[in-house]
Motif scaffolding. Structure first.
Motif, PDB file in Angstrom:
ATOM      1  N   TRP A  67       0.849  -1.191   0.000  1.00 44.60           N
ATOM      2  CA  TRP A  67       0.000   0.000   0.000  1.00 44.60           C
ATOM      3  C   TRP A  67       0.888   1.245   0.000  1.00 44.60           C
ATOM      4  N   THR A  72      -0.801   2.908  -8.457  1.00 47.85           N
ATOM      5  CA  THR A  72      -1.796   3.639  -9.246  1.00 47.85           C
ATOM      6  C   THR A  72      -1.148   4.817  -9.961  1.00 47.85           C
ATOM      7  N   ALA A 105     -12.703   2.749 -11.647  1.00 44.25           N
ATOM      8  CA  ALA A 105     -12.231   3.516 -10.487  1.00 44.25           C
ATOM      9  C   ALA A 105     -13.133   3.235  -9.291  1.00 44.25           C
ATOM     10  N   ARG A 106     -12.746   2.272  -8.500  1.00 46.07           N
ATOM     11  CA  ARG A 106     -13.577   1.866  -7.368  1.00 46.07           C
ATOM     12  C   ARG A 106     -13.134   2.504  -6.058  1.00 46.07           C
ATOM     13  N   GLU A 107     -12.126   3.364  -6.083  1.00 45.93           N
ATOM     14  CA  GLU A 107     -11.697   4.013  -4.848  1.00 45.93           C
ATOM     15  C   GLU A 107     -11.899   5.525  -4.924  1.00 45.93           C
ATOM     16  N   GLY A 108     -12.945   5.939  -5.593  1.00 43.23           N
ATOM     17  CA  GLY A 108     -13.217   7.366  -5.649  1.00 43.23           C
ATOM     18  C   GLY A 108     -12.607   8.018  -6.862  1.00 43.23           C
ATOM     19  N   HIS A 109     -12.954   9.273  -7.044  1.00 41.62           N
ATOM     20  CA  HIS A 109     -12.500   9.975  -8.244  1.00 41.62           C
ATOM     21  C   HIS A 109     -11.558  11.134  -7.954  1.00 41.62           C
ATOM     22  N   ARG A 136     -17.280   4.146 -12.485  1.00 41.58           N
ATOM     23  CA  ARG A 136     -17.191   4.186 -11.020  1.00 41.58           C
ATOM     24  C   ARG A 136     -18.267   3.359 -10.325  1.00 41.58           C
ATOM     25  N   ASP A 167      -8.832  -0.182 -10.314  1.00 45.76           N
ATOM     26  CA  ASP A 167      -8.267   0.400  -9.105  1.00 45.76           C
ATOM     27  C   ASP A 167      -9.351   0.440  -8.034  1.00 45.76           C
ATOM     28  N   THR A 168      -9.339  -0.451  -7.150  1.00 47.10           N
ATOM     29  CA  THR A 168      -8.407  -1.527  -6.896  1.00 47.10           C
ATOM     30  C   THR A 168      -9.097  -2.876  -7.117  1.00 47.10           C
ATOM     31  N   ARG A 171     -11.722  -4.134  -4.622  1.00 42.88           N
ATOM     32  CA  ARG A 171     -13.097  -3.645  -4.684  1.00 42.88           C
ATOM     33  C   ARG A 171     -13.952  -4.406  -5.689  1.00 42.88           C
ATOM     34  N   PRO A 174     -14.614  -8.533  -3.791  1.00 45.10           N
ATOM     35  CA  PRO A 174     -14.716  -8.370  -2.337  1.00 45.10           C
ATOM     36  C   PRO A 174     -14.803  -9.710  -1.610  1.00 45.10           C
TER      37      PRO A 174
END
Length: 188
Positions: A67, A72, A105-109, A136, A167-168, A171, A174
């Motif tokens: 991490w 990314t 984009a699964r961790e926000g924009h 998203r 990403d990521t 997500r 799960p």
């Protein structure tokens, strides 16, 4: 059934059907397993590269690391170079023409917005490229129906994405253990 079976099953003294009476012969299904010689392999087209010699086209790969190790950042930088038609990426040869890129984009924009602005500022670009598309919405690759819906949606769009970034991965699969080779193999 096979036409040969029908002919082989005829009783002595019976005659085979005439062609007009024969059932339609369906084309053969392609074999599940292909056996090739060295000559067959030598006749295959050469590898096409997205970023020579790092990323061949039509392959699946995972960029992994701890991490915060800039995964990314690095892959998004590649995506922006490809989408803007750059000929090189930090020494790697690129196609030199704009490439369509999909980013799941699964961790926000917000992080992507900042990276886009920084990229444009660094390279003196005024316009946003239309070759980068973000998706998203939640999608779970572990649920067959969800993945199939996503797959069908991509086919219907006909965008011709040559690079797809997720990403990521955590997500979209799960509940799996990303350190497990079985789960990563299932994902790929």
């Amino acid at each position: 059934f096979d036409v040969v079976e029908i002919i082989d099953d005829e009783q002595p003294g019976e005659s085979a059907s005439t062609p007009a009476e024969s059932p339609a012969i369906l084309p053969e299904k392609p074999a599940r397993f292909t056996f090739e010689t060295i000559d067959d392999l030598m006749c295959l087209p050469p590898v096409k590269w997205l970023a020579k010699p790092w990323f061949p086209e039509n392959t699946v790969g995972i960029l992994y690391g701890k991490w915060g190790s800039l995964k990314t950042f690095v892959i998004f930088d590649l995506a922006m170079h490809l989408a803007n038609g750059a000929a090189h990426w930090h020494g790697a040869e690129l196609p030199g023409e704009p490439v369509k890129v999909l980013i799941i984009a699964r961790e926000g924009h917000q992080g992507f917005v900042q990276r886009i602005e920084a990229f444009k500022r660094h390279y003196g670009l005024a316009e946003n490229t239309r070759n980068v598309v973000f998706m998203r919405a939640p999608v779970n690759f572990m649920i067959d129906a969800d993945f199939k819906l996503f797959e069908n949606t991509l086919r219907e769009r006909k965008d011709g994405f040559r690079l797809v970034l997720i990403d990521t991965v955590a997500r979209v699969i799960p509940g799996t253990d990303l350190s497990s080779p079985e789960h990563i193999t299932l994902f790929t």
